[in-house]
Design a protein around this motif. Structure first.
Motif, PDB file in Angstrom:
ATOM      1  N   HIS A 134     -11.189  -0.491   8.011  1.00  0.00           N
ATOM      2  CA  HIS A 134     -11.120  -1.800   7.360  1.00  0.00           C
ATOM      3  C   HIS A 134     -10.459  -2.849   8.273  1.00  0.00           C
ATOM      4  CE1 HIS A 134     -12.012   0.818   4.008  1.00  0.00           C
ATOM      5  NE2 HIS A 134     -10.886   1.468   4.234  1.00  0.00           N
ATOM      6  N   THR A 158      -1.080  -1.114  -4.376  1.00  0.00           N
ATOM      7  CA  THR A 158      -2.357  -0.414  -4.494  1.00  0.00           C
ATOM      8  C   THR A 158      -2.357   0.817  -3.591  1.00  0.00           C
ATOM      9  OG1 THR A 158      -4.761  -0.646  -4.275  1.00  0.00           O
ATOM     10  CG2 THR A 158      -3.409  -1.782  -2.648  1.00  0.00           C
ATOM     11  N   ASN A 159      -3.226   1.767  -3.908  1.00  0.00           N
ATOM     12  CA  ASN A 159      -3.470   2.887  -2.993  1.00  0.00           C
ATOM     13  C   ASN A 159      -4.886   2.824  -2.420  1.00  0.00           C
ATOM     14  OD1 ASN A 159      -4.994   3.617  -5.202  1.00  0.00           O
ATOM     15  ND2 ASN A 159      -3.735   5.391  -5.769  1.00  0.00           N
ATOM     16  N   ASP A 160      -5.519   1.682  -2.579  1.00  0.00           N
ATOM     17  CA  ASP A 160      -6.874   1.460  -2.080  1.00  0.00           C
ATOM     18  C   ASP A 160      -6.806   0.787  -0.710  1.00  0.00           C
ATOM     19  OD1 ASP A 160      -9.510   0.930  -1.600  1.00  0.00           O
ATOM     20  OD2 ASP A 160      -9.777  -0.460  -3.291  1.00  0.00           O
ATOM     21  N   PHE A 161      -6.951   1.587   0.352  1.00  0.00           N
ATOM     22  CA  PHE A 161      -6.806   1.054   1.706  1.00  0.00           C
ATOM     23  C   PHE A 161      -7.961   0.129   2.083  1.00  0.00           C
ATOM     24  CE2 PHE A 161      -3.424   3.888   1.759  1.00  0.00           C
ATOM     25  CZ  PHE A 161      -2.714   3.838   2.946  1.00  0.00           C
ATOM     26  N   ALA A 162      -9.021   0.148   1.331  1.00  0.00           N
ATOM     27  CA  ALA A 162     -10.120  -0.774   1.603  1.00  0.00           C
ATOM     28  C   ALA A 162      -9.683  -2.220   1.424  1.00  0.00           C
ATOM     29  CB  ALA A 162     -11.307  -0.461   0.696  1.00  0.00           C
ATOM     30  N   ARG A 163      -8.617  -2.432   0.659  1.00  0.00           N
ATOM     31  CA  ARG A 163      -8.118  -3.785   0.450  1.00  0.00           C
ATOM     32  C   ARG A 163      -7.379  -4.325   1.682  1.00  0.00           C
ATOM     33  NH1 ARG A 163      -5.209  -5.036  -4.994  1.00  0.00           N
ATOM     34  NH2 ARG A 163      -5.614  -7.117  -4.091  1.00  0.00           N
ATOM     35  N   GLU A 215       0.765   7.429  -6.099  1.00  0.00           N
ATOM     36  CA  GLU A 215       0.257   6.651  -7.230  1.00  0.00           C
ATOM     37  C   GLU A 215       1.360   6.293  -8.219  1.00  0.00           C
ATOM     38  OE1 GLU A 215      -3.481   6.790 -10.416  1.00  0.00           O
ATOM     39  OE2 GLU A 215      -3.112   8.450  -9.011  1.00  0.00           O
ATOM     40  N   PHE A 248       0.837  -1.194   0.000  1.00  0.00           N
ATOM     41  CA  PHE A 248       0.000   0.000   0.000  1.00  0.00           C
ATOM     42  C   PHE A 248       0.878   1.252   0.000  1.00  0.00           C
ATOM     43  CE2 PHE A 248      -2.486  -3.354   1.869  1.00  0.00           C
ATOM     44  CZ  PHE A 248      -3.789  -3.131   1.450  1.00  0.00           C
TER      45      PHE A 248
END
Length: 435
Positions: free
Chosen positions: A121, A80-85, A48, A44
């Motif tokens: 999350h 990724t930069n999607d912390f929901a993952r 980007e 993470f």
């Protein structure tokens, strides 16, 4: 089977998924090491450009080649930069910067922002590990309460550990896998889980009794170096006034087979740890009414060294009937130490700023740093200058700030009119001044 028992089983079977937050000089090597060991890793980062580069099989750290990135990608590594993952990972390892603010006090904003981004999350059975260097008490005073406010109690339904990074870029002997790793847990079960996790990637684990011990151990390691470097830098100033070559003195003293560890002077402290970490302890010590005078004195000496170097440049130019203002000066080496591309807290950058403020025309040459990187406090629209006899002769002064092995020192010596050497790489002569 409860949540922590399920986590233990996933760790033991190698089915654990690791999330690493911050894909810089600490996080990315750790991610590659876990991947090499057969562990699934999600990286993470809020940058980007880093995420895109890694997912395209490219590297932005010199020693981590594209082949290593491609190999990790083939084994399932992704950025990724999607912390929901974060929900996809079982163990969450935070490796973000902990700089000083403009008042030279600890800046935990990167750590706390990362944890706050993770918390929505976070789930029962997660293990959270902090690797960022910080003051003793950060894990149990800052991280644990944030988890508890969301219903997660370390040792009961989640795990919380502190395990400080020990990366040493450019070290040919020690890398992530064979540097012994200190770890402390909020509870014995937290420690057990954290140790089992890291054992997949690290050969030797060093468990300690608490997160505070682990936090303090990291500070001691770097304060030890900062204080000794401060001592030898002060000795350099004294030796210079006495017309003694400090590097010859150190070489002589180092022949003693016991009781002496050689440290070498330089233009100041660099890297993310040694210039910063001592101030994390001095700040926290004030809470206990303690004035860490010894540590702060070493910090003052080391902070002064770029100014000392600039004065040596001024004196050397003055001997040749020139001033800094209007002189063309080439900085050799932008990285904070030789043979790497890491410019964090590099004293070379501070020296460039000081020289420019005095009116010098500044260029730099560094085979490891092709263009001047983005920094919070400094900005130069410069790219590395290739070295040639004609170009070397065009400068009034060459300043060796970082003694990369790639530099042709014979070429420099033959064609330069004046060299100020802050690393003791060259022999003192009519045209070489040791600073």
């Amino acid at each position: 089977m409860n949540d922590l028992q399920q986590l233990q089983e996933r760790i033991e079977t190698g089915g654990v998924v690791v999330g690493i937050y911050g894909l810089g000089y600490v996080g990315l090597p750790l991610a590659l090491r876990f991947t090499e060991a057969g562990i699934k890793v999600i990286g993470f980062d809020i940058d980007e450009s880093k995420v895109n580069a890694l997912n395209a099989g490219q590297s932005y750290i010199e020693r981590l080649t594209p082949d290593l990135i491609a190999s990790a990608r083939a084994k399932g590594f992704e950025a990724t930069n999607d912390f929901a993952r974060s929900t996809e990972a079982d163990a969450l390892i935070v490796c973000v910067p902990t700089p000083l603010d403009h008042h030279r006090e600890p800046d935990l904003s990167y750590v706390l922002a990362t944890v706050e981004a993770i918390l929505p999350h976070f789930r029962a059975g997660h293990l959270l590990s902090l690797e960022s260097t910080t003051w003793p008490g950060t894990t149990d005073e800052e991280l644990a309460p944030r988890l508890q406010a969301c219903g997660f109690v370390p040792g009961r339904n989640c795990a919380l550990v502190f395990s400080p990074e020990r990366e040493d870029p450019g070290n040919p002997t020690y890398a992530t896998h064979n540097i012994p790793k200190v770890i402390g847990g909020m509870t014995p079960s937290c420690l057990q889980l954290g140790k089992a996790l890291y054992e997949h990637a690290i050969e030797t684990m060093v468990p300690v009794s608490s997160t505070r011990v682990a936090e303090m151990s990291k500070l001691l390691e770097n304060i030890h170096r900062a204080v000794n470097i401060g001592l030898v830098n002060e000795m350099k100033i004294v030796a210079d006034k006495m017309d003694i070559n400090i590097h010859e003195v150190i070489r002589a003293a180092a022949t003693k087979p016991f009781g002496f560890v050689p440290y070498t002077p330089g233009p100041g402290l660099g890297g993310h740890c040694i210039p910063i970490d001592p101030f994390y302890l001095t700040w926290k010590a004030r809470e206990y009414g303690i004035n860490t005078r010894f540590i702060e004195l070493a910090g003052e000496i080391n902070h002064y060294m770029p100014h000392w170097v600039v004065q040596k440049v001024a004196d050397a130019l003055n001997e040749r009937c020139k001033s800094i203002k209007g002189s063309r000066i080439l900085i050799l080496g932008l990285a904070y130490k030789k043979n790497i591309d890491d410019t964090r807290e590099s004293p070379a950058v501070e020296i460039m700023s000081l020289l420019e403020a005095k009116g010098a025309q500044i260029d730099y040459s560094d085979p490891h740093v092709p263009s001047f990187p983005r920094k919070r406090d400094y900005h130069f629209e410069l790219s590395s200058v290739p070295l040639s006899p004609e170009r070397i002769r065009g400068y009034d002064c060459l300043l060796i700030a970082t003694d990369h092995d790639d530099f042709d020192y014979e070429l420099l010596s033959e064609h330069a009119g004046l060299i100020v050497d802050t690393r003791g790489r060259m022999k003192e002569s009519e045209k070489v001044v040791i600073a």
